[in-house]
Motif scaffolding. Sequence first.
Motif, PDB file in Angstrom:
ATOM      1  N   HIS A 145      16.203  74.224  -0.918  1.00 20.46           N
ATOM      2  CA  HIS A 145      17.334  74.695  -0.116  1.00 20.46           C
ATOM      3  C   HIS A 145      18.619  73.901  -0.336  1.00 20.46           C
ATOM      4  O   HIS A 145      19.703  74.448  -0.212  1.00 20.46           O
ATOM      5  CB  HIS A 145      16.966  74.644   1.369  1.00 20.46           C
ATOM      6  N   ALA A 169      10.234  75.290   7.055  1.00 21.06           N
ATOM      7  CA  ALA A 169      10.206  76.525   6.259  1.00 21.06           C
ATOM      8  C   ALA A 169      10.010  76.096   4.813  1.00 21.06           C
ATOM      9  O   ALA A 169      10.940  76.020   4.030  1.00 21.06           O
ATOM     10  CB  ALA A 169      11.517  77.277   6.440  1.00 21.06           C
ATOM     11  N   HIS A 226       9.540  76.336   1.414  1.00 20.97           N
ATOM     12  CA  HIS A 226       9.614  77.300   0.314  1.00 20.97           C
ATOM     13  C   HIS A 226       9.362  76.648  -1.035  1.00 20.97           C
ATOM     14  O   HIS A 226       9.248  77.335  -2.042  1.00 20.97           O
ATOM     15  CB  HIS A 226      10.987  77.976   0.290  1.00 20.97           C
ATOM     16  N   GLY A 248      16.043  82.327   3.176  1.00 19.64           N
ATOM     17  CA  GLY A 248      16.323  80.913   2.920  1.00 19.64           C
ATOM     18  C   GLY A 248      16.903  80.678   1.541  1.00 19.64           C
ATOM     19  O   GLY A 248      17.828  79.875   1.377  1.00 19.64           O
ATOM     20  N   SER A 276      20.667  79.331   0.622  1.00 19.26           N
ATOM     21  CA  SER A 276      20.874  78.104  -0.159  1.00 19.26           C
ATOM     22  C   SER A 276      21.902  78.316  -1.271  1.00 19.26           C
ATOM     23  O   SER A 276      22.405  77.352  -1.838  1.00 19.26           O
ATOM     24  CB  SER A 276      19.545  77.642  -0.764  1.00 19.26           C
ATOM     25  N   LEU A 335      12.747  80.995  10.212  1.00 25.63           N
ATOM     26  CA  LEU A 335      13.490  80.263  11.252  1.00 25.63           C
ATOM     27  C   LEU A 335      13.665  78.789  10.956  1.00 25.63           C
ATOM     28  O   LEU A 335      14.724  78.205  11.195  1.00 25.63           O
ATOM     29  CB  LEU A 335      12.713  80.389  12.566  1.00 25.63           C
ATOM     30  N   GLN A 336      12.584  78.147  10.459  1.00 30.05           N
ATOM     31  CA  GLN A 336      12.551  76.685  10.480  1.00 30.05           C
ATOM     32  C   GLN A 336      13.280  76.048   9.292  1.00 30.05           C
ATOM     33  O   GLN A 336      12.785  75.086   8.676  1.00 30.05           O
ATOM     34  CB  GLN A 336      11.093  76.225  10.568  1.00 30.05           C
ATOM     35  N   MET A 337      14.482  76.548   8.997  1.00 31.10           N
ATOM     36  CA  MET A 337      15.268  76.046   7.880  1.00 31.10           C
ATOM     37  C   MET A 337      15.697  74.599   8.118  1.00 31.10           C
ATOM     38  O   MET A 337      15.950  74.189   9.240  1.00 31.10           O
ATOM     39  CB  MET A 337      16.501  76.930   7.691  1.00 31.10           C
ATOM     40  N   PRO A 338      15.770  73.809   7.059  1.00 31.00           N
ATOM     41  CA  PRO A 338      16.183  72.417   7.228  1.00 31.00           C
ATOM     42  C   PRO A 338      17.673  72.345   7.558  1.00 31.00           C
ATOM     43  O   PRO A 338      18.427  73.276   7.278  1.00 31.00           O
ATOM     44  CB  PRO A 338      15.922  71.817   5.847  1.00 31.00           C
ATOM     45  N   SER A 339      18.054  71.248   8.138  1.00 31.51           N
ATOM     46  CA  SER A 339      19.453  71.034   8.516  1.00 31.51           C
ATOM     47  C   SER A 339      20.355  71.171   7.285  1.00 31.51           C
ATOM     48  O   SER A 339      20.069  70.616   6.226  1.00 31.51           O
ATOM     49  CB  SER A 339      19.537  69.651   9.160  1.00 31.51           C
ATOM     50  N   GLY A 340      21.399  71.972   7.395  1.00 33.26           N
ATOM     51  CA  GLY A 340      22.354  72.168   6.300  1.00 33.26           C
ATOM     52  C   GLY A 340      22.396  73.589   5.767  1.00 33.26           C
ATOM     53  O   GLY A 340      23.375  73.984   5.137  1.00 33.26           O
ATOM     54  N   VAL A 341      21.316  74.365   5.989  1.00 34.48           N
ATOM     55  CA  VAL A 341      21.226  75.705   5.398  1.00 34.48           C
ATOM     56  C   VAL A 341      20.783  76.696   6.476  1.00 34.48           C
ATOM     57  O   VAL A 341      19.604  77.040   6.582  1.00 34.48           O
ATOM     58  CB  VAL A 341      20.232  75.701   4.213  1.00 34.48           C
ATOM     59  N   PRO A 342      21.722  77.208   7.295  1.00 37.70           N
ATOM     60  CA  PRO A 342      21.319  78.060   8.423  1.00 37.70           C
ATOM     61  C   PRO A 342      20.927  79.471   8.006  1.00 37.70           C
ATOM     62  O   PRO A 342      21.509  80.034   7.081  1.00 37.70           O
ATOM     63  CB  PRO A 342      22.580  78.119   9.289  1.00 37.70           C
ATOM     64  N   VAL A 343      19.945  80.016   8.716  1.00 35.41           N
ATOM     65  CA  VAL A 343      19.598  81.436   8.651  1.00 35.41           C
ATOM     66  C   VAL A 343      19.587  81.953  10.087  1.00 35.41           C
ATOM     67  O   VAL A 343      18.864  81.411  10.927  1.00 35.41           O
ATOM     68  CB  VAL A 343      18.224  81.655   7.984  1.00 35.41           C
ATOM     69  N   ALA A 348      16.624  77.076  14.040  1.00 39.09           N
ATOM     70  CA  ALA A 348      15.411  76.264  14.142  1.00 39.09           C
ATOM     71  C   ALA A 348      15.430  75.424  15.416  1.00 39.09           C
ATOM     72  O   ALA A 348      16.488  75.123  15.977  1.00 39.09           O
ATOM     73  CB  ALA A 348      15.296  75.347  12.920  1.00 39.09           C
ATOM     74  N   ALA A 351      17.732  69.975  13.690  1.00 35.70           N
ATOM     75  CA  ALA A 351      18.064  70.771  12.506  1.00 35.70           C
ATOM     76  C   ALA A 351      18.754  72.059  12.932  1.00 35.70           C
ATOM     77  O   ALA A 351      19.747  72.485  12.334  1.00 35.70           O
ATOM     78  CB  ALA A 351      16.804  71.083  11.694  1.00 35.70           C
ATOM     79  N   ASN A 399      22.601  73.348  12.162  1.00 28.27           N
ATOM     80  CA  ASN A 399      22.759  74.654  11.523  1.00 28.27           C
ATOM     81  C   ASN A 399      23.568  75.629  12.379  1.00 28.27           C
ATOM     82  O   ASN A 399      24.268  76.493  11.851  1.00 28.27           O
ATOM     83  CB  ASN A 399      21.396  75.238  11.169  1.00 28.27           C
ATOM     84  N   ILE A 402      27.046  74.903  11.469  1.00 28.27           N
ATOM     85  CA  ILE A 402      27.405  75.401  10.129  1.00 28.27           C
ATOM     86  C   ILE A 402      27.534  76.921  10.121  1.00 28.27           C
ATOM     87  O   ILE A 402      28.472  77.466   9.528  1.00 28.27           O
ATOM     88  CB  ILE A 402      26.362  74.926   9.086  1.00 28.27           C
ATOM     89  N   ARG A 426      28.761  71.328   1.542  1.00 34.88           N
ATOM     90  CA  ARG A 426      27.543  71.704   0.849  1.00 34.88           C
ATOM     91  C   ARG A 426      27.366  70.877  -0.435  1.00 34.88           C
ATOM     92  O   ARG A 426      26.269  70.426  -0.740  1.00 34.88           O
ATOM     93  CB  ARG A 426      27.587  73.199   0.519  1.00 34.88           C
ATOM     94  N   MET A 479      25.971  67.547   0.424  1.00 37.42           N
ATOM     95  CA  MET A 479      24.546  67.647   0.748  1.00 37.42           C
ATOM     96  C   MET A 479      23.703  67.667  -0.529  1.00 37.42           C
ATOM     97  O   MET A 479      22.698  66.962  -0.639  1.00 37.42           O
ATOM     98  CB  MET A 479      24.318  68.919   1.557  1.00 37.42           C
TER      99      MET A 479
END
Lengths: 170, 170, 170, 170, 170, 170, 170, 170
Positions: C40, C68, C70, D73, D77, D103-111, E115, E119, E123, E126, E147, E150
């Motif tokens: 990501h 998540a 991936h 995700g 990214s 849902l559980q995306m890491p901090s920095g990449v929102p969904v 999330a 995190a 997000n 962002i 970004r 990051m």
Amino acid sequence: MSAPVAVVMGSDSDLPVVRSCLETLDSLGVRYSVQVLSAHRTPKEFHRFAESLDESAVKVVIGFAGRAAHLAGVLASLTVRPVIAVPIESGTLQGVDALYSTLQMPSGVPVATMALGKAGAVNAAILAVQILALSDEGIHHRLFEHRRKMTDDVLEKNRRIQADFNSRGG
Amino acid sequence: MSAPVAVVMGSDSDLPVVRSCLETLDSLGVRYSVQVLSAHRTPKEFHRFAESLDESAVKVVIGFAGRAAHLAGVLASLTVRPVIAVPIESGTLQGVDALYSTLQMPSGVPVATMALGKAGAVNAAILAVQILALSDEGIHHRLFEHRRKMTDDVLEKNRRIQADFNSRGG
Amino acid sequence: MSAPVAVVMGSDSDLPVVRSCLETLDSLGVRYSVQVLSAHRTPKEFHRFAESLDESAVKVVIGFAGRAAHLAGVLASLTVRPVIAVPIESGTLQGVDALYSTLQMPSGVPVATMALGKAGAVNAAILAVQILALSDEGIHHRLFEHRRKMTDDVLEKNRRIQADFNSRGG
Amino acid sequence: MSAPVAVVMGSDSDLPVVRSCLETLDSLGVRYSVQVLSAHRTPKEFHRFAESLDESAVKVVIGFAGRAAHLAGVLASLTVRPVIAVPIESGTLQGVDALYSTLQMPSGVPVATMALGKAGAVNAAILAVQILALSDEGIHHRLFEHRRKMTDDVLEKNRRIQADFNSRGG
Amino acid sequence: MSAPVAVVMGSDSDLPVVRSCLETLDSLGVRYSVQVLSAHRTPKEFHRFAESLDESAVKVVIGFAGRAAHLAGVLASLTVRPVIAVPIESGTLQGVDALYSTLQMPSGVPVATMALGKAGAVNAAILAVQILALSDEGIHHRLFEHRRKMTDDVLEKNRRIQADFNSRGG
Amino acid sequence: MSAPVAVVMGSDSDLPVVRSCLETLDSLGVRYSVQVLSAHRTPKEFHRFAESLDESAVKVVIGFAGRAAHLAGVLASLTVRPVIAVPIESGTLQGVDALYSTLQMPSGVPVATMALGKAGAVNAAILAVQILALSDEGIHHRLFEHRRKMTDDVLEKNRRIQADFNSRGG
Amino acid sequence: MSAPVAVVMGSDSDLPVVRSCLETLDSLGVRYSVQVLSAHRTPKEFHRFAESLDESAVKVVIGFAGRAAHLAGVLASLTVRPVIAVPIESGTLQGVDALYSTLQMPSGVPVATMALGKAGAVNAAILAVQILALSDEGIHHRLFEHRRKMTDDVLEKNRRIQADFNSRGG
Amino acid sequence: MSAPVAVVMGSDSDLPVVRSCLETLDSLGVRYSVQVLSAHRTPKEFHRFAESLDESAVKVVIGFAGRAAHLAGVLASLTVRPVIAVPIESGTLQGVDALYSTLQMPSGVPVATMALGKAGAVNAAILAVQILALSDEGIHHRLFEHRRKMTDDVLEKNRRIQADFNSRGG
């Protein structure tokens, strides 16, 4: 294995939980043997042990295991003695992995599953004793005493809490 | 067992899922043997079978089982061949019981767990073939063809859906 | 990447778990490379890395990721090498988020999922070695030694626990 | 891709759910493009598509995927456009696998995750339109009309149910 | 409320998580207002606040709440501005209660769910900035810088870890 | 609203479950009003309705809602009348979403949560009647009759099943 | 039992949670009695206690229990007084065991289930008081004061947080 | 109750599952009595029944119940006979409610929990027979026959499946 109860744990890290079972058996005056044998790490020795149960003096088997807990199921597949199992919490899944691995046995091979953790360890001992008590008057009598004491403990706590609170609020 | 892949299912009721695995192996031109053996209902025969794997021509083992799914774990405890497992949904717990029983193996005895159900059955076949392909150029080639076809199928669907929708909305 | 095993983690915070994998590979005498690459946060570099695997000396890939997760799925979509994955517990969902993200791959793109956490990290190493052992006699021999030692450790613990308990109860 | 909303689904089997999204966009007079592209089965084409978004006229992306749902995700990214995602129920895990993977995306990449299934598909469309409405008066107006109609529908149902029941019981 | 982002938390005990959101907004140079308002404990004031959003300069709303987390849903029912929500873990249910209460909105009233925990808080900021960037070049530029930074952080970690490990094992 | 029980459902699709509640109230001779009002789709009308309860003849409120079920919580935040709630299963999450959204109210605003589905709908009616019975002798009497009938039904079934089975096995 | 509220806990280890309930009753000026009685360890005493409720001055019963929490269900089966229950977290299952054992009562025997833990304990007290307030003006008045204070507390926190943050960012 | 096994179900709707238990007892030649008694709907009759067990000829009790399944726990609190329980799936929670209500008994009062549904019903019968077999040679012999037949059935299926598949692929 001349003792009527055989206790088997999959790892010596299960010992803190197993101890609650052994102490309950001690307090009810029932003898037991103890093994550390892993269905996965010592499969051949474990298989031989399980196969020997039907010809031994063991009347009830109690198994302890965590994670993918196959221990009790393999025991139950190789003996017709009643097999009791206690799922152990270990790792991140709250013991639900051990619970499902132990409980969801296919039709034909029962495992008597107890609650997770120490309550289950105590209850495994008591269930084993309840089974032995069916044909042993002395054990039957000690079981009744054990239960009466348990009831009396709660009633004593009730008296104390009522002394504390009910003068105030009640 | 002269075939390089040994497929084992715990019950013949698993056959509708197992078939997706066998068809994928067929389509990739890899030979296999098939067994119905239950860790719980045929423990001795199952133990003998698992013990024989290290001396056989089998290179990869694929196990299918539901509920308290001990099948793959027992296999993995008795062979050093890679063991792949597919949890089968059966009963009321959505297959989570089979998943946890299969996945949560203790350190030392790995089981390569696939997705639940038919997707897992296909993927078990492909993973087995990926392993065989490491030392077989022909299989390696067929694996690439298989993947290219999969990609082309999605791209063809994309062309069709764009024809349907994008004139309208895009 | 001249080593046969490529280890990839999504974040350097996964290192405490990854280390159990690397130590197991060390103890079995298998060489490996290590990467921190995020599906990501470094999507382009990650994609290039994954695309390069089929042309490299890498034979097995091991991925570690949480939430998540991936990472292993993207790897598996871009190489035909066997991809093994370890879900990492992180945050509040007990690692079930990482487990489902890793395990539930669609048909066609397998990921060999291991148990959550350190047991899974050790087992990822052993599964990789089991795969390499299919075409390397030396590795095959070390794998057998490793397993014998594991069995002996449990049997030694059994002797000790029987010395402790069975004189008393048995 | 000249339309402001790009809709991407991982498989054409998601179409029954996706259709609820497209119909809502139609009813609100917002144009869209539609793609079937899989993060796992067409990884290179998918990567190229995602990389192209920042240079296109697309303002909002909506992704649909089931199981180990990496689609949204990976999109998020590779673009700074807002990415909205709808987890699709597929297989035995009630869609919880798709939900956690999304849902559980890491901090920095929102969904921006929506509810499972058709309610989520409708809401993905409305959220996209809410975003576009911030800089488009016509869309803003149609959004208000859409909401008023929704409220009126419930109030009309209330009138009918009161006619049915309250004369009797109230 | 002259700031473009309105941040609302249901309890000041949410502040440790909320702070991650505010710091991200600060670092991206976007102004915000902050409120502590409870959908359950200050229902009238909360309703008035939510009703006022459509007539204010607020462009995006971010809500934080735990347990039966109705906060974002009530906001979304009273404004057509995009509403982003972060479920807060609180109590014994791992935040799954907050997650389901936030995510499973009925068709017609979207909430963009992030999330769980920190995190998600980062997000949410962002995503809000991604929405504002659609019509603000300066913000768009800062988002790209954020970004890139990051990505560079991960690549720097990769260089370090390769220096540590790969000389040894690779 | 002159009736002592106010029944509110979030959608007329809840009616099959709600009906079990209304029939139980009918059978116990207690009057009620019925509303379809959505916390999310008719927020202003719903707020006004909830605010009016404290000044009305309503003594107990019963709410029905599915998914992110905020209905009962919003009611409870605006009245001091006891609020009873029945979570409705809807969609893929087995009603656990509705259950958690209803149950996990913050300290200060109670919602009396019933079992999921029709059993909960019947019990919501009985709990409402139990509350009214505290100050109404006639209702109290009918409640006792209702319970006696329930007991008699089970005992009658017991007589029948014993006639069927026990001659054979007992 | 001359007090209108009877509080029963299954074990004195529940006292830290129960205390939140008692303090809330104290603060609202409502009298209560307190019992420690276990449905499982003192079944006969517990049965007698539950049977006596309908002939006593008790108007509302509040039960606290963990694990297989049968306490409230047994109470509810033996009295027509409203029974409120608070599931207690205990052991490894996050209190979900206590929640399901309490909530999922069969049709005919309602238990008004509160949130897990201390929030539920406070809310059990408030719900009991809401029921008593229906026929007691003084209690009704204190309930309004209690709620006003709760609202004022949140609004005061809002003033403080706005002083802290909004000068900076807003 | 002159039969050694007492079977109790909470509702006659459990009969389809119970029947699998009774048929297994029949096939093993063990006599039983059958009751429909509800812990919640017939609490007094149920209590009397449970109290009478210790003075009866009953040696093992088997309970069936769904939802908040208190039946087996109440039985176990009033007798020292071994109590076996089968959780019944009913309603929307997959039987997890019944499972947790049955399994998670407090220390001191064991319930031997079986798998959910029909597999559990069969296994409850077999476990009861395993207990009786400890002091009855005839039953012991029939148990061995039953197990041998189960093994032979699987081996016969294995022969058939090998005939079908292995000529082709193996």
